[in-house]
Design a protein around this motif. Structure first.
Motif, PDB file in Angstrom:
ATOM      1  N   LYS A 375       0.829  -1.213   0.000  1.00  0.00           N
ATOM      2  CA  LYS A 375       0.000   0.000   0.000  1.00  0.00           C
ATOM      3  C   LYS A 375       0.862   1.262   0.000  1.00  0.00           C
ATOM      4  N   TYR A 376       1.895   1.294   0.830  1.00  0.00           N
ATOM      5  CA  TYR A 376       2.737   2.481   0.952  1.00  0.00           C
ATOM      6  C   TYR A 376       3.943   2.458   0.027  1.00  0.00           C
ATOM      7  N   ASN A 377       4.115   1.353  -0.688  1.00  0.00           N
ATOM      8  CA  ASN A 377       5.239   1.202  -1.615  1.00  0.00           C
ATOM      9  C   ASN A 377       6.579   1.424  -0.900  1.00  0.00           C
ATOM     10  N   LEU A 378       6.683   0.841   0.296  1.00  0.00           N
ATOM     11  CA  LEU A 378       7.908   0.923   1.082  1.00  0.00           C
ATOM     12  C   LEU A 378       8.319  -0.491   1.495  1.00  0.00           C
ATOM     13  N   PRO A 379       9.562  -0.890   1.224  1.00  0.00           N
ATOM     14  CA  PRO A 379      10.011  -2.233   1.636  1.00  0.00           C
ATOM     15  C   PRO A 379      10.017  -2.358   3.154  1.00  0.00           C
ATOM     16  N   VAL A 380       9.806  -3.565   3.649  1.00  0.00           N
ATOM     17  CA  VAL A 380       9.853  -3.810   5.087  1.00  0.00           C
ATOM     18  C   VAL A 380      10.508  -5.164   5.334  1.00  0.00           C
ATOM     19  N   ALA A 381      11.325  -5.227   6.358  1.00  0.00           N
ATOM     20  CA  ALA A 381      11.930  -6.490   6.805  1.00  0.00           C
ATOM     21  C   ALA A 381      11.429  -6.750   8.215  1.00  0.00           C
ATOM     22  N   ASN A 382      11.116  -8.013   8.513  1.00  0.00           N
ATOM     23  CA  ASN A 382      10.486  -8.339   9.787  1.00  0.00           C
ATOM     24  C   ASN A 382      11.308  -9.292  10.630  1.00  0.00           C
ATOM     25  N   CYS A 383      11.426  -8.963  11.923  1.00  0.00           N
ATOM     26  CA  CYS A 383      11.911  -9.936  12.895  1.00  0.00           C
ATOM     27  C   CYS A 383      10.981  -9.889  14.103  1.00  0.00           C
ATOM     28  N   PHE A 384      10.731 -11.046  14.678  1.00  0.00           N
ATOM     29  CA  PHE A 384       9.806 -11.176  15.794  1.00  0.00           C
ATOM     30  C   PHE A 384      10.491 -11.898  16.945  1.00  0.00           C
ATOM     31  N   HIS A 385      10.205 -11.482  18.170  1.00  0.00           N
ATOM     32  CA  HIS A 385      10.423 -12.367  19.308  1.00  0.00           C
ATOM     33  C   HIS A 385       9.192 -13.262  19.320  1.00  0.00           C
ATOM     34  N   ALA A 386       9.270 -14.352  18.562  1.00  0.00           N
ATOM     35  CA  ALA A 386       8.080 -15.140  18.273  1.00  0.00           C
ATOM     36  C   ALA A 386       7.428 -15.719  19.521  1.00  0.00           C
ATOM     37  N   GLY A 387       8.248 -16.030  20.515  1.00  0.00           N
ATOM     38  CA  GLY A 387       7.699 -16.664  21.703  1.00  0.00           C
ATOM     39  C   GLY A 387       6.742 -15.796  22.482  1.00  0.00           C
ATOM     40  N   ASP A 388       7.034 -14.476  22.549  1.00  0.00           N
ATOM     41  CA  ASP A 388       6.151 -13.589  23.314  1.00  0.00           C
ATOM     42  C   ASP A 388       5.415 -12.603  22.428  1.00  0.00           C
ATOM     43  N   GLY A 389       5.448 -12.807  21.114  1.00  0.00           N
ATOM     44  CA  GLY A 389       4.647 -11.999  20.202  1.00  0.00           C
ATOM     45  C   GLY A 389       5.133 -10.579  20.011  1.00  0.00           C
ATOM     46  N   ASN A 390       6.392 -10.298  20.347  1.00  0.00           N
ATOM     47  CA  ASN A 390       6.942  -8.949  20.200  1.00  0.00           C
ATOM     48  C   ASN A 390       7.529  -8.809  18.795  1.00  0.00           C
ATOM     49  N   LEU A 391       6.940  -7.938  17.984  1.00  0.00           N
ATOM     50  CA  LEU A 391       7.369  -7.811  16.592  1.00  0.00           C
ATOM     51  C   LEU A 391       8.181  -6.538  16.370  1.00  0.00           C
ATOM     52  N   HIS A 392       9.135  -6.631  15.437  1.00  0.00           N
ATOM     53  CA  HIS A 392       9.996  -5.491  15.106  1.00  0.00           C
ATOM     54  C   HIS A 392      10.108  -5.334  13.586  1.00  0.00           C
ATOM     55  N   PRO A 393       9.070  -4.833  12.924  1.00  0.00           N
ATOM     56  CA  PRO A 393       9.194  -4.556  11.489  1.00  0.00           C
ATOM     57  C   PRO A 393      10.150  -3.387  11.266  1.00  0.00           C
ATOM     58  N   LEU A 394      10.977  -3.493  10.249  1.00  0.00           N
ATOM     59  CA  LEU A 394      11.908  -2.418   9.894  1.00  0.00           C
ATOM     60  C   LEU A 394      11.495  -1.866   8.533  1.00  0.00           C
ATOM     61  N   ILE A 395      10.989  -0.640   8.520  1.00  0.00           N
ATOM     62  CA  ILE A 395      10.504  -0.003   7.304  1.00  0.00           C
ATOM     63  C   ILE A 395      11.653   0.752   6.645  1.00  0.00           C
ATOM     64  N   MET A 396      11.893   0.465   5.357  1.00  0.00           N
ATOM     65  CA  MET A 396      13.001   1.090   4.633  1.00  0.00           C
ATOM     66  C   MET A 396      12.533   2.375   3.944  1.00  0.00           C
ATOM     67  N   PHE A 397      13.308   3.450   4.091  1.00  0.00           N
ATOM     68  CA  PHE A 397      12.936   4.711   3.450  1.00  0.00           C
ATOM     69  C   PHE A 397      14.169   5.606   3.308  1.00  0.00           C
ATOM     70  N   ASP A 398      13.973   6.733   2.655  1.00  0.00           N
ATOM     71  CA  ASP A 398      15.027   7.735   2.501  1.00  0.00           C
ATOM     72  C   ASP A 398      14.618   8.957   3.315  1.00  0.00           C
ATOM     73  N   GLY A 399      15.340   9.225   4.404  1.00  0.00           N
ATOM     74  CA  GLY A 399      14.994  10.320   5.292  1.00  0.00           C
ATOM     75  C   GLY A 399      15.116  11.697   4.657  1.00  0.00           C
ATOM     76  N   ASN A 400      15.818  11.797   3.526  1.00  0.00           N
ATOM     77  CA  ASN A 400      15.934  13.087   2.840  1.00  0.00           C
ATOM     78  C   ASN A 400      14.689  13.413   2.018  1.00  0.00           C
ATOM     79  N   ASP A 401      13.839  12.428   1.835  1.00  0.00           N
ATOM     80  CA  ASP A 401      12.590  12.602   1.090  1.00  0.00           C
ATOM     81  C   ASP A 401      11.454  12.779   2.101  1.00  0.00           C
ATOM     82  N   LYS A 402      10.947  13.997   2.241  1.00  0.00           N
ATOM     83  CA  LYS A 402       9.930  14.275   3.258  1.00  0.00           C
ATOM     84  C   LYS A 402       8.654  13.473   3.038  1.00  0.00           C
ATOM     85  N   GLU A 403       8.314  13.227   1.795  1.00  0.00           N
ATOM     86  CA  GLU A 403       7.110  12.448   1.514  1.00  0.00           C
ATOM     87  C   GLU A 403       7.288  11.002   1.958  1.00  0.00           C
TER      88      GLU A 403
END
Length: 498
Positions: A375-403
């Motif tokens: 939907k947002y056309n942004l890549p994401v990489a995911n890691c989870f602490h699967a045992g306790d359901g704690n998720l850490h998605p990492l959204i990739m972007f360019d901070g120099n692009d305000k949009e």
């Protein structure tokens, strides 16, 4: 700096900077007070580096008495104080304010006592998480909570955020591994709460302090429990051809009664990035990777590994590799521990999210995040602490692009709203800080938030400790339909207007 609402600046405090710096210099060694622009720049952000703000001054006290005197002075003069540990926090909890003193605990870096008989360590808050384990490992002990930043993050920061890590499933987060603290209140009062014993009489104040994000007091000493290293530790590296099959296997392992020491999930994007970075030998053809670690006696571990293997094969795993020795076990974890720096090769910037969901919703959450990525056309990489359901998605972007930054923030917000919708919460271990402040209304109603504010006011009457963090902006809550103003009276009289 991305736009973020912060408390209104007290211009009278800013204009009185030289006098404030002079007074602070009389309360500690003058070399511990930083006030020049170049000196302040390293402190203008924490690990949520998209937000920056220059503090009025930085003070680095050397002992509890100095902390007490500094806070007492600031309380009397209505000067805001932002506590800071190692600055590795990912929710903006240590973001300074232009009219606030940043109180750094970096000089509190000594282990004060190691008590093997009572299996505990008394440490100053500036000691690193991994530093505690290094201090006791020669006797066969270790400190269990192990956030990915454990090499750098401080134990004081761990207490502030209730940090977890890959082994929190079996051994708990910080709150399950601390026994006592010494804390200085905003008025300068020094309190000792808890101690070496496991149970304390009266209210569970430790539970209140752990995870309070620097809003209630400044921790100057921590008593943690240490554990004896288990007889045997083995890890399994298991690949799956789909997200659903891997998520289902993780849920079934827990529901079968197995309690792994650690269990982590990584998706294909992160498998490739981390394997490139650490050469851990991950199965690159897998859509999802599950790392399961089991510890205990030799016979117990071998039996549990057989059960895990049966469950994973039942869920159509594409590969399964068991660690043959300690070196190989550590190599399995090397990639996961390096997940965040590994993502540096994927985009100029990434935004690390933190939420929690019920374990049975792992596959559903991953699939929803995949849809949002499209939907947002942004890549994401995911890691989870699967045992306790704690998720850490990492959204990739360019901070120099305000949009792109705007879309990234919206993407992250939708992920956390999904967590709540699935029965979870908006943070697992990174804290609320400024990052998730407006999302508090997704979880709490008027009365819930007012109760929390009442507790803060009872300990910090003037709202001087880390203001502008955790609690939402009134206007935003009203837009969400959660706060109502009736006859000019609002539900949150103690909440500062921004």
């Amino acid at each position: 700096m991305s736009e973020i609402a912060l408390p209104k600046i007290d211009r009278s405090i800013v204009s009185n900077k030289s006098q404030i710096v002079k007074k602070l210099s009389s309360l500690t060694n003058p070399e511990n007070v930083l006030s020049e622009a170049d000196e302040l720049r390293p402190y203008e952000t924490d690990a949520l580096s998209v937000y920056t703000q220059t503090p009025l001054a930085v003070v680095l006290p050397e002992n509890t008495r100095e902390v007490s005197e500094i806070l007492k002075y600031c309380n009397e003069e209505n000067i805001k104080v932002v506590p800071r540990g190692a600055g590795t926090g990912l929710s903006g909890g240590a973001l300074p304010l232009q009219d606030a003193i940043l109180l750094g605990l970096g000089k509190f870096n000594k282990i004060l006592e190691i008590d093997y008989e009572n299996k505990c360590v008394i440490t100053q808050p500036g000691v690193t998480n991994l530093g505690i384990t290094h201090a006791v490992e020669h006797k066969g002990f270790y400190y269990a909570p192990d956030p990915s930043s454990q090499l750098a993050c401080s134990i004081g920061g761990n207490v502030a955020e209730n940090s977890g890590g890959v082994h929190s499933l079996k051994y708990g987060t910080t709150t399950n591994n601390i026994l006592g603290v010494e804390m200085v209140m905003m008025d300068g009062t020094i309190c000792k709460i808890g101690g070496k014993s496991f149970d304390q009489e009266g209210y569970d104040l430790m539970g209140l302090i752990c995870g309070s994000e620097g809003l209630l007091g400044v921790v100057t000493e921590v008593t943690v429990k240490i554990l004896k290293k288990p007889e045997v530790v083995k890890a399994a590296l298991i690949g799956f051809p789909s997200i659903k099959e891997g998520g289902d296997a993780a849920s079934e392992i827990i529901s079968s009664g197995i309690v792994p020491a650690g269990m982590e999930i990584m998706d294909k994007a992160l498998i490739e990035a981390t394997d490139n970075f650490s050469k851990a030998g991950y199965p690159r053809d897998a859509e999802l990777l599950l790392i399961v670690e089991l510890d205990g006696t030799e016979s117990e571990v071998n039996e549990l590994i057989k059960k895990v293997e049966i469950i994973c094969k039942k869920n159509n795993c594409s590969s399964l590799k068991l660690s043959k020795n300690e070196k190989e076990r550590l190599s399995f974890w090397a990639g996961r521990k390096a997940a965040f720096p590994a993502c540096g090769a994927m985009a100029p910037d990434y935004y690390c999210m933190d939420g929690s969901i019920p374990r049975g919703k792992l596959a559903e959450a991953l699939l929803e995040i995949k849809k949002l990525s499209e939907k947002y056309n942004l890549p994401v990489a995911n890691c989870f602490h699967a045992g306790d359901g704690n998720l850490h998605p990492l959204i990739m972007f360019d901070g120099n692009d305000k949009e792109q930054l705007r879309k990234t923030e919206e993407f992250g917000s939708e992920i956390l709203k999904t967590c709540v919708r699935l029965g979870g919460v908006i943070t697992g271990e990174h804290g609320v800080g400024i990052e998730k402040r407006e999302l508090m209304c997704e979880m709490f109603n008027d009365d819930d938030i007012q109760q929390q504010l009442d507790i803060k006011k009872s300990l910090d009457e003037k709202n001087l400790l880390n203001p502008g963090k955790v609690y939402p902006i009134l206007r935003k809550c009203a837009e969400e339909g959660r706060v109502h103003v009736h006859k000019s009276k609002d539900k949150f009289p103690d909440l500062p207007r921004f």
